[in-house]
Design a protein around this motif. Structure first.
Motif, PDB file in Angstrom:
ATOM      1  N   GLN A 160       3.268  -7.759  14.971  1.00 33.83           N
ATOM      2  CA  GLN A 160       4.404  -7.527  14.067  1.00 33.83           C
ATOM      3  C   GLN A 160       5.438  -8.659  14.204  1.00 33.83           C
ATOM      4  O   GLN A 160       6.530  -8.472  14.769  1.00 33.83           O
ATOM      5  N   GLN A 179       1.012   7.172   7.133  1.00 33.53           N
ATOM      6  CA  GLN A 179      -0.117   6.278   7.411  1.00 33.53           C
ATOM      7  C   GLN A 179      -1.096   6.971   8.354  1.00 33.53           C
ATOM      8  O   GLN A 179      -2.317   6.905   8.168  1.00 33.53           O
ATOM      9  N   PRO A 188      -4.511  -0.667   9.392  1.00 36.03           N
ATOM     10  CA  PRO A 188      -3.588  -0.140   8.369  1.00 36.03           C
ATOM     11  C   PRO A 188      -3.330  -1.155   7.261  1.00 36.03           C
ATOM     12  O   PRO A 188      -2.865  -0.787   6.177  1.00 36.03           O
ATOM     13  N   LEU A 189      -3.629  -2.438   7.533  1.00 31.05           N
ATOM     14  CA  LEU A 189      -3.374  -3.558   6.631  1.00 31.05           C
ATOM     15  C   LEU A 189      -1.853  -3.690   6.387  1.00 31.05           C
ATOM     16  O   LEU A 189      -1.161  -2.692   6.485  1.00 31.05           O
ATOM     17  N   PRO A 190      -1.338  -4.837   6.114  1.00 24.63           N
ATOM     18  CA  PRO A 190      -2.033  -6.091   5.864  1.00 24.63           C
ATOM     19  C   PRO A 190      -2.572  -6.726   7.152  1.00 24.63           C
ATOM     20  O   PRO A 190      -1.958  -6.616   8.195  1.00 24.63           O
ATOM     21  N   ARG A 236      -1.916  -5.568  13.254  1.00 23.17           N
ATOM     22  CA  ARG A 236      -1.297  -6.891  13.100  1.00 23.17           C
ATOM     23  C   ARG A 236      -0.214  -7.060  14.169  1.00 23.17           C
ATOM     24  O   ARG A 236       0.490  -6.103  14.484  1.00 23.17           O
ATOM     25  N   ARG A 269      11.583   3.613   3.547  1.00 22.48           N
ATOM     26  CA  ARG A 269      11.168   2.621   4.565  1.00 22.48           C
ATOM     27  C   ARG A 269      12.393   1.770   4.900  1.00 22.48           C
ATOM     28  O   ARG A 269      13.089   1.298   3.993  1.00 22.48           O
ATOM     29  N   ARG A 301       4.340   0.527  14.525  1.00 16.22           N
ATOM     30  CA  ARG A 301       4.726   1.937  14.289  1.00 16.22           C
ATOM     31  C   ARG A 301       3.520   2.792  13.907  1.00 16.22           C
ATOM     32  O   ARG A 301       3.484   3.986  14.188  1.00 16.22           O
ATOM     33  N   THR A 302       2.521   2.173  13.263  1.00 15.41           N
ATOM     34  CA  THR A 302       1.337   2.977  12.905  1.00 15.41           C
ATOM     35  C   THR A 302       0.628   3.455  14.175  1.00 15.41           C
ATOM     36  O   THR A 302       0.065   4.537  14.206  1.00 15.41           O
ATOM     37  N   HIS A 361       5.348   5.931  11.492  1.00 14.40           N
ATOM     38  CA  HIS A 361       4.842   5.792  10.115  1.00 14.40           C
ATOM     39  C   HIS A 361       3.851   6.936   9.892  1.00 14.40           C
ATOM     40  O   HIS A 361       2.642   6.726   9.795  1.00 14.40           O
ATOM     41  N   ARG A 379       0.800  -1.224   0.000  1.00 12.62           N
ATOM     42  CA  ARG A 379       0.000   0.000   0.000  1.00 12.62           C
ATOM     43  C   ARG A 379       0.830   1.270   0.000  1.00 12.62           C
ATOM     44  O   ARG A 379       0.580   2.191  -0.769  1.00 12.62           O
ATOM     45  N   THR A 380       1.793   1.330   0.906  1.00  9.17           N
ATOM     46  CA  THR A 380       2.526   2.588   1.072  1.00  9.17           C
ATOM     47  C   THR A 380       3.263   2.921  -0.226  1.00  9.17           C
ATOM     48  O   THR A 380       3.158   4.025  -0.759  1.00  9.17           O
TER      49      THR A 380
HETATM   50  C1  NCD Z   1       1.905  -1.094   8.257  1.00 13.77           C
HETATM   51  C2  NCD Z   1       3.408  -0.960   8.410  1.00 13.77           C
HETATM   52  O1  NCD Z   1       4.169  -1.211   7.460  1.00 13.77           O
HETATM   53  O2  NCD Z   1       3.796  -0.532   9.490  1.00 13.77           O
HETATM   54  N1  NCD Z   1       1.526  -1.300   6.922  1.00 13.77           N
HETATM   55  C3  NCD Z   1       1.216  -0.210   6.149  1.00 13.77           C
HETATM   56  O3  NCD Z   1       2.059   0.579   5.819  1.00 13.77           O
HETATM   57  N2  NCD Z   1      -0.062  -0.025   5.814  1.00 13.77           N
HETATM   58  C4  NCD Z   1       1.273  -2.065   9.196  1.00 13.77           C
HETATM   59  C5  NCD Z   1       1.818  -3.463   9.265  1.00 13.77           C
HETATM   60  O4  NCD Z   1       2.743  -3.848   8.557  1.00 13.77           O
HETATM   61  O5  NCD Z   1       1.259  -4.227  10.073  1.00 13.77           O
END
Ligand code: NCD
Length: 303
Positions: free
Chosen positions: A226, A134, A262-264, A224, A103, A163-164, A131, A53-54
């Motif tokens: 991590q 996000q 934030p997915l996934p 999620r 990233r 981090r989100t 992040h 996504r990002t």
């Molecule tokens: C998040 C991330 O990378 O921190 N994904 C995202 O950018 N939407 C969330 C995650 O990986 O669980």
């Protein structure tokens, strides 16, 4: 935005956040108005960790504004494999592009990179750090589907490594929001983030049991676990699957509760939630485009 880089949401005032969200709403309403705004400008994508996504929404955003991207590609195909440092990589990349989206698995990587280059750096995730872009799309989605001032939000899952979550918590402290953090003891919000929220005078409560707060919430932000940040598989397995949200869980929630992620997702939101009115996570992912258009527009305007 009077900022050179976007590294954390801690650096953003309420006014700056609202400026990005307002600009994003304008772009959402009339994408054609900005079609040529950044013609001939290039955005560098440097992703040292997986992303769907990002990365794709930054690319879409830049292309929708008439610009283009240069993509570092997979780390294994770059000179990083030969031992090149991040500082050297970004100093080279700044010569190719007008801004850098980075990233990296190391906390603090984007801040360090920003000290070496003269173009804007956007932190697209630094390990278990922050992040911020996000968060801007999370706030945009909350503002569209619920509210910011007056909101009661539950933030559930991996609050330690997510981090989100760290970026969202800091940003929400600028608004009149009750933040309810729900996690196992071992995945509580880091002490530093709790301290910052306390200093900011934010309304914060911590819970182990989601059912304690669910009925009072306007929004539920699910995350999620991590896995990649745990010291070992055993530690991960001890907490995995503890907070699984399904249609039955949500029977106790307000009809208007919005569920974000934030997915996934892995298994923390059951697919049966997707067909309910609560589910806003795909819309949230789509909002990445107008919000990142707005962010890039503001950063490139200033630089
Ligand atoms: C998040 C991330 O990378 O921190 N994904 C995202 O950018 N939407 C969330 C995650 O990986 O669980």
């Amino acid at each position: 935005m009077r900022q050179d880089h976007l590294l954390t949401t801690k650096q953003l005032s309420r006014g700056e956040i609202e400026a990005v969200l307002d600009r994003a709403a304008e772009m959402d309403a009339d994408p054609a108005a900005v079609r040529e705004r950044h013609a001939d400008e290039l955005l560098a994508l440097c992703f040292f960790e997986p992303s769907t996504r990002t990365k794709m929404s930054f690319e879409t955003a830049m292309k929708r504004m008439g610009g283009d991207v240069v993509d570092m590609g997979h780390v294994e195909s770059t000179s990083v494999e030969k031992g090149e440092s991040l500082a050297d990589t970004v100093r080279v990349v700044e010569g190719y592009a007008d801004a850098i989206v980075l990233r990296h698995p190391r906390k603090g990587a984007a801040k360090m990179a920003s000290e070496y280059v003269g173009v804007p750096v956007v932190n697209a995730g630094d390990g278990a750090g922050h992040h911020p872009s996000q968060t801007l799309l999370d706030l945009y989605t909350l503002r569209e589907n619920a509210r910011l001032d007056g909101l009661s939000i539950g933030i559930v899952g991996d609050l330690k490594y997510g981090r989100t979550v760290h970026s969202l918590a800091h940003a929400l402290a600028n608004f009149d929001v009750d933040q309810h953090f729900v996690s196992p003891e071992s995945l509580r919000l880091p002490r530093g983030v709790r301290y910052d929220l306390h200093e900011a005078g934010a309304s914060v409560q911590e819970h182990a049991d989601l059912s304690d707060v669910l009925p009072s919430l306007d929004a539920l932000y699910v995350t999620r676990i991590q896995r990649e940040r745990f010291p070992g598989e055993d530690e991960y397995r001890a907490v995995a699957g503890q907070y699984r949200i399904d249609e039955e869980t949500l029977a106790a929630a307000d009809d208007d509760l919005v569920v974000l992620h934030p997915l996934p997702r892995v298994d923390e939101i059951a697919p049966d939630v997707d067909r309910t009115d609560h589910a806003r996570y795909f819309q949230q992912a789509h909002n990445g485009v107008p919000v990142r258009m707005a962010l890039l527009d503001l950063l490139l305007e200033e630089s």
